[in-house]
Design an enzyme around this catalytic site. Structure first.
Site, mmCIF file in Angstrom:
data_model
loop_
_atom_site.group_PDB
_atom_site.id
_atom_site.type_symbol
_atom_site.label_atom_id
_atom_site.label_comp_id
_atom_site.label_asym_id
_atom_site.label_seq_id
_atom_site.Cartn_x
_atom_site.Cartn_y
_atom_site.Cartn_z
ATOM 1 N N HIS A 67 -10.852 -2.474 -6.253
ATOM 2 C CA HIS A 67 -10.839 -1.774 -7.545
ATOM 3 C C HIS A 67 -9.465 -1.882 -8.196
ATOM 4 O O HIS A 67 -9.326 -1.717 -9.398
ATOM 5 C CB HIS A 67 -11.269 -0.309 -7.398
ATOM 6 C CG HIS A 67 -10.230 0.570 -6.777
ATOM 7 N ND1 HIS A 67 -9.859 0.467 -5.457
ATOM 8 C CD2 HIS A 67 -9.463 1.550 -7.302
ATOM 9 C CE1 HIS A 67 -8.912 1.351 -5.199
ATOM 10 N NE2 HIS A 67 -8.652 2.021 -6.297
ATOM 11 N N LYS A 72 -4.016 -4.081 0.054
ATOM 12 C CA LYS A 72 -2.773 -3.835 0.783
ATOM 13 C C LYS A 72 -3.063 -3.129 2.089
ATOM 14 O O LYS A 72 -3.893 -2.231 2.138
ATOM 15 C CB LYS A 72 -1.883 -2.934 -0.095
ATOM 16 C CG LYS A 72 -0.484 -2.759 0.415
ATOM 17 C CD LYS A 72 0.417 -3.892 -0.012
ATOM 18 C CE LYS A 72 1.744 -3.879 0.703
ATOM 19 N NZ LYS A 72 1.659 -4.407 2.075
ATOM 20 N N LYS A 96 -5.585 6.142 0.876
ATOM 21 C CA LYS A 96 -4.145 6.425 0.975
ATOM 22 C C LYS A 96 -3.416 5.988 -0.304
ATOM 23 O O LYS A 96 -2.664 6.755 -0.898
ATOM 24 C CB LYS A 96 -3.621 5.627 2.177
ATOM 25 C CG LYS A 96 -2.214 5.868 2.572
ATOM 26 C CD LYS A 96 -1.782 4.962 3.734
ATOM 27 C CE LYS A 96 -2.584 5.139 5.007
ATOM 28 N NZ LYS A 96 -1.978 4.449 6.170
ATOM 29 N N LYS A 108 -6.767 -4.355 5.642
ATOM 30 C CA LYS A 108 -6.158 -4.245 6.969
ATOM 31 C C LYS A 108 -6.467 -5.501 7.753
ATOM 32 O O LYS A 108 -7.501 -6.134 7.543
ATOM 33 C CB LYS A 108 -6.739 -3.041 7.731
ATOM 34 C CG LYS A 108 -5.849 -2.544 8.844
ATOM 35 C CD LYS A 108 -4.664 -1.799 8.286
ATOM 36 C CE LYS A 108 -3.945 -0.926 9.241
ATOM 37 N NZ LYS A 108 -3.213 0.125 8.536
ATOM 38 N N SER A 364 6.370 -0.155 0.701
ATOM 39 C CA SER A 364 5.880 -1.528 0.556
ATOM 40 C C SER A 364 5.663 -1.863 -0.922
ATOM 41 O O SER A 364 5.929 -2.979 -1.374
ATOM 42 C CB SER A 364 4.546 -1.706 1.283
ATOM 43 O OG SER A 364 4.755 -1.925 2.647
HETATM 44 N N1 GLU Z 1 0.490 -0.231 8.219
HETATM 45 C C1 GLU Z 1 0.946 0.784 7.325
HETATM 46 C C2 GLU Z 1 -0.182 1.752 7.025
HETATM 47 O O1 GLU Z 1 -1.101 1.896 7.785
HETATM 48 C C3 GLU Z 1 1.633 0.203 6.097
HETATM 49 C C4 GLU Z 1 0.786 -0.612 5.198
HETATM 50 C C5 GLU Z 1 1.534 -1.311 4.077
HETATM 51 O O2 GLU Z 1 2.730 -1.112 3.932
HETATM 52 O O3 GLU Z 1 0.876 -2.064 3.358
HETATM 53 O O4 GLU Z 1 -0.157 2.472 6.064
#
Ligand code: GLU
Length: 473
Positions: A67, A72, A96, A108, A364
């Site tokens: 969306h 990320k 998140k 992921k 990030s």
């Molecule tokens: N692995 C981290 C998380 O679970 C960071 C992910 C990121 O920075 O894209 O939020």
């Protein structure tokens, strides 16, 4: 890591989502779309090991939601990786990012290996091959999908990823933005490494500064003096412990695979880290008591418990034994839905993962912006601010005939450097998100817990984006 073979992490995320969806007015088809994983890429590729053997590596990348672009989320190296887990973690990333207003969809990745069983050269080959598989399928890129560190990975792996990507895509001007969590020398941003732990601290501190919330829990306002138990001394656990300790809290216990240690006067995470590095174990730390069964540390008497390791560590079996008043979920999914229900009844406040550990993805985002803008934060204004502050201070001193101390002078004159801006952007993000979730909860007291309030916040934001995009004509 699941200790119940029938446990589905993705299903547990869906359950939490459904529970929250009841407190929203969105059409059921739209809710289904938000919940579903858009693209799931499961791959197998061969890698030749140091001894000449060929090993077939199992790996995944899941794009939960497009969306917003890019997707990320981190990449984990763990022998517990499976499709269900990566799907769950990718969905958590969507929610998140929405909560902390980071304009990305969730993704992921995972490689099913225990990195301890491989040489550095083998890990490099596996990481580079994984990256080229992603490039082949158009599953990585600064505008497509941007990985980052997660459990078992760090700056080193991100450096291999960006190097592989850029060598396959020469001349792509924004190529450095294909992955975040890179070393500063390879386009990383200062402040990324400590970001998740610092974000956990900012989020918990904000909750502890809310007098009404603290009085319900029978706790005093503020983090100072609070007794903390941290599970996991990896990047997230280490930095969470550090910021709590530096701000006056007492880290009474730290747990790792091999066991846990307890000292009611407090532990220094750096000293514990060095001890573990030197001896190979957290146990037998000078002045501390050993707890040989590591998970027992979760049941210690404390004010705040910070699970900063893996999912599903607090479940229906041990939830009744938890004595903490607050649980700050630094890991992704450390509580099962059954544990959630038990803890709500016990009156424990659970500060949920998908916003509390959002510090990593927030920074990030800052790193990605830096890569797209090709300039270090603070480069343009640092000197200007310092010159201006020097001038203003000089004027004040002239007009008043008084002068400030050298320490004050340094503080007033200081122009923001990259790390100052990153930390302040993170602090602002975590405070705003905490207040937004708490406001949703206060406005609707029938919402049973903070996790549900956080999901309501996320669902509303993602649903609004979909609706405004007009994807469902
Ligand atoms: N692995 C981290 C998380 O679970 C960071 C992910 C990121 O920075 O894209 O939020």
């Amino acid at each position: 890591m699941s200790n119940h073979s029938d446990y589905s992490f993705f299903h547990s995320v869906e359950q939490s989502f459904d529970k929250a969806a009841l407190f929203t007015q969105w059409e059921s088809g739209l809710l289904e779309q938000i919940k579903a994983c858009n693209s799931v890429y499961s791959m197998r590729f061969p890698v030749k090991m140091d001894d000449g053997r060929i090993e077939v590596i199992e790996a995944y990348r899941v794009q939960h939601s497009q969306h917003k672009s890019p997707c990320k989320g981190g990449i984990r190296f763990s022998d517990a990786v499976n499709q269900d887990e990566v799907m769950a973690l990718a969905s958590l990333m969507t929610y998140k990012c929405a909560i902390v207003n980071v304009p990305f969809g969730g993704g992921k990745g995972g490689i099913k290996i225990n990195p301890r069983n491989y040489s550095v050269y083998e890990l490099e080959k596996i990481t580079r091959r994984y990256t080229s598989e992603l490039v082949k399928k158009n599953f990585i890129g600064p505008g497509i999908d941007v990985p980052a560190p997660d459990y078992g990975t760090g700056e080193r792996e991100m450096a291999w990823i960006v190097d592989t990507y850029q060598s396959l895509k020469p001349g792509e001007i924004d190529g450095a933005g294909c992955v975040t969590g890179k070393p500063v020398t390879q386009g990383g941003v200062r402040g990324r490494k400590e970001a998740t732990g610092l974000g956990v601290f900012f989020g918990v501190r904000e909750v502890c500064n809310m007098p009404d919330v603290m009085s319900k829990l029978g706790l005093s306002v503020g983090v100072a003096g609070k007794r903390i138990v941290v599970q996991g001394l990896g990047n997230v656990g280490y930095h969470s412990a550090k910021y709590f300790r530096e701000n006056g809290a007492i880290v009474v216990a730290i747990a790792e695979f091999e066991g846990a240690i307890y000292n009611e006067d407090g532990l220094n995470e750096e000293a514990v880290f060095q001890h573990r590095k030197a001896t190979g174990s957290i146990l037998n730390f000078p002045g501390a008591t050993n707890i040989t069964e590591s998970t027992k540390a979760l049941e210690l008497d404390c004010d705040i418990l910070i699970p900063a390791a893996l999912e599903n560590v607090i479940n229906k079996d041990n939830a009744p034994l938890i004595k903490a008043k607050i649980i700050g979920e630094a890991a992704n999914g450390p509580l099962t839905p059954e544990a959630d229900e038990i803890l709500i009844k016990k009156g424990v406040l659970v500060i949920p993962d998908m916003y509390l550990n959002a510090g990593g993805v927030t920074v990030s985002y800052f790193e990605w912006l830096k890569n797209l803008s090709h300039v270090r934060y603070g480069r343009m204004e640092k000197r200007f601010t310092e010159n201006m502050n020097t001038h203003i201070l000089g004027q004040i001193e002239n007009l008043t005939g008084k002068s400030v101390s050298d320490e004050e002078r340094r503080f007033i004159m200081h122009g923001a450097e990259e790390v100052d801006l990153v930390h302040s952007g993170l602090e602002e993000t975590m405070i705003t998100a905490t207040r937004e979730i708490m406001d949703i909860w206060k406005k609707n007291p029938t919402i049973p817990d903070m996790r549900t309030a956080a999901y309501v916040c996320a669902i509303n934001k993602v649903a609004t984006t979909y609706t405004e995009l007009g994807i469902f004509p």
